[in-house]
Design an enzyme around this catalytic site. Structure first.
Site, PDB file in Angstrom:
ATOM      1  CG  ASP A 116      -1.971   0.961   1.289  1.00 53.91           C
ATOM      2  OD1 ASP A 116      -2.005   1.822   0.392  1.00 53.91           O
ATOM      3  OD2 ASP A 116      -2.786   0.912   2.224  1.00 53.91           O
ATOM      4  N   GLY A 155      -5.338   3.738  -8.059  1.00 55.05           N
ATOM      5  CA  GLY A 155      -5.582   4.115  -9.458  1.00 55.05           C
ATOM      6  C   GLY A 155      -4.537   5.050 -10.037  1.00 55.05           C
ATOM      7  CG  ASP A 176      -9.010   3.476   1.169  1.00 56.85           C
ATOM      8  OD1 ASP A 176      -8.239   3.257   0.214  1.00 56.85           O
ATOM      9  OD2 ASP A 176      -8.660   3.451   2.361  1.00 56.85           O
TER      10      ASP A 176
HETATM   11  C1  GLA Z   1      -5.219   2.446   2.836  1.00 58.97           C
HETATM   12  C2  GLA Z   1      -5.752   1.315   1.955  1.00 58.97           C
HETATM   13  C3  GLA Z   1      -6.817   0.543   2.709  1.00 58.97           C
HETATM   14  C4  GLA Z   1      -6.245  -0.008   4.011  1.00 58.97           C
HETATM   15  C5  GLA Z   1      -5.638   1.122   4.842  1.00 58.97           C
HETATM   16  C6  GLA Z   1      -4.856   0.572   6.034  1.00 58.97           C
HETATM   17  O1  GLA Z   1      -6.191   3.407   3.089  1.00 58.97           O
HETATM   18  O2  GLA Z   1      -6.252   1.804   0.742  1.00 58.97           O
HETATM   19  O3  GLA Z   1      -7.337  -0.508   1.919  1.00 58.97           O
HETATM   20  O4  GLA Z   1      -5.262  -0.972   3.693  1.00 58.97           O
HETATM   21  O5  GLA Z   1      -4.737   1.913   4.070  1.00 58.97           O
HETATM   22  O6  GLA Z   1      -4.271   1.579   6.805  1.00 58.97           O
END
Ligand code: GLA
Length: 350
Positions: A116, A155, A176
């Site tokens: 991430d 994206g 998200d």
């Molecule tokens: C980001 C990701 C989420 C999740 C959070 C965890 O926002 O996009 O899917 O993994 O971090 O902190």
């Protein structure tokens, strides 16, 4: 297909809960329906020791034992990290320790990594993203090469194009998801333009499912599941599998919708017609075509598909994948009344 801790538990996740979720996935028939990954999201990490080894926090006393437990159930275990110094939740990321972390996860028996971007934007620009993901892709390969690599970059940076070249298997197409129809629909319907990137081993990830978390109606959750299946996206449940209503269970384990999602041809579905607040999507399958009639409005509407719009010629046999019924052969197309925020999902063929 699998489960991820984030949507329901955020960082309040621990070893005991993960084991119970694995137990539930086997007991409630989700494993038999095709779900297999149990993915721990953010919140397992702690600090590094003097050797640079990333330690787990007290909620996860023994990851190797946890992986062995999940494997003993015939399931797989996933983990989460960031290419930045910290994760989105403020935990320690893999920055500067990519090889060391990949080696450790492989030793634990980890099967899946969600990587991430998060605080990586503090040390790199979007233009660096490809090289940054490549660094972890290479580390995973060097460590054994069996870990599914999930790129979580919201994206950004054209990952649809270069993701497979850095070892990626799926890429986040948007920001998200929240457990609300507008969020799900914005993310879900935006996937049409990215369908062209989809192929076996390289999937669009519009984020984990919110099905069963309570913020949408059953009709809206059926739309959610259908949209994800129409593009062959990973079905990663995000609810508490230890307790759900029969209605939610039926949505998550609808074998006919899952068969569309998992279709072996691995082609992306996309929007083929649009009128006002209704949309028709089609996805070519190994045998036949999946067609979805969506109504984004709030009251019932008649939605029609012309076979020609879906790339089809001649009379087609129609099967409804949510009511599990054969609707006969239709010459030029098909129409149905679709509830507000709802879907009618079909398998069509001759
Ligand atoms: C980001 C990701 C989420 C999740 C959070 C965890 O926002 O996009 O899917 O993994 O971090 O902190």
């Amino acid at each position: 297909m699998g489960w991820n801790s984030w949507n329901k538990f955020r960082t309040r996740i621990d070893d005991k809960t993960v084991r119970e979720i694995a137990d539930a996935m086997v007991a409630n028939g989700m494993k038999d329906a095709g779900y297999q990954y149990i993915n721990i999201d953010d919140g397992w990490e702690w600090k590094r020791d003097e050797s640079g080894k990333l330690l787990t926090n007290p909620n996860f006393p023994d990851m190797k034992a946890l992986a062995a437990y999940v494997h003993s159930k015939g399931l797989k275990l996933g983990i989460y990290s960031s290419p930045g110094p910290t994760t989105c939740g403020g935990y320690t990321g893999s920055y500067g320790h990519e090889e060391q972390d990949a080696k450790m996860w492989t030793e634990w028996g980890i099967d899946y990594l969600k990587y991430d971007w998060c605080s990586a934007s503090r040390v790199w620009k979007d233009e660096d993203m490809r090289a940054v993901y490549q660094r972890m892709g290479e580390a995973l390969r060097k460590a054994g090469g069996k870990i599914v690599f999930s790129l979580c970059q919201y994206g950004r940076a054209g990952a649809g194009e270069w993701g497979p070249l850095v070892g990626g298997n799926l890429w986040r197409t948007t920001g998200d998801i929240r457990d609300a129809y507008d969020s799900m629909a914005t993310i879900g319907f935006a996937m049409s333009d990215n369908a062209k990137f989809t192929r076996p081993g390289w999937w669009l990830d519009p984020d984990m499912l919110e099905v069963g978390n309570g913020g949408m109606s059953a009709t809206e959750y059926r739309t959610h599941m259908s949209l994800w299946a129409m593009v062959g996206s990973p079905l990663i449940a995000g609810n508490d599998l230890r307790g759900m209503t029969p209605e939610i269970h039926d949505i998550l384990t609808n074998k006919e919708v899952i068969a569309v999602d998992q279709d072996r041809a691995g082609k992306g579905g996309h929007r083929v017609a649009q009128s006002g607040e209704t949309e028709v999507w089609a996805r070519p399958l190994e045998h036949g075509t999946a067609v979805a009639l969506f109504n984004k409005g709030t009251s019932e509407a008649e939605v029609s598909v012309k076979w020609a719009d879906a790339g089809l010629k001649g009379k087609q046999k129609v099967r409804d994948l949510w009511s599990h019924s054969d609707l006969g052969s239709k010459a030029d197309g098909f129409s149905a009344k679709v509830p507000g925020h709802g879907v009618v999902m079909l398998r069509v063929g001759n």
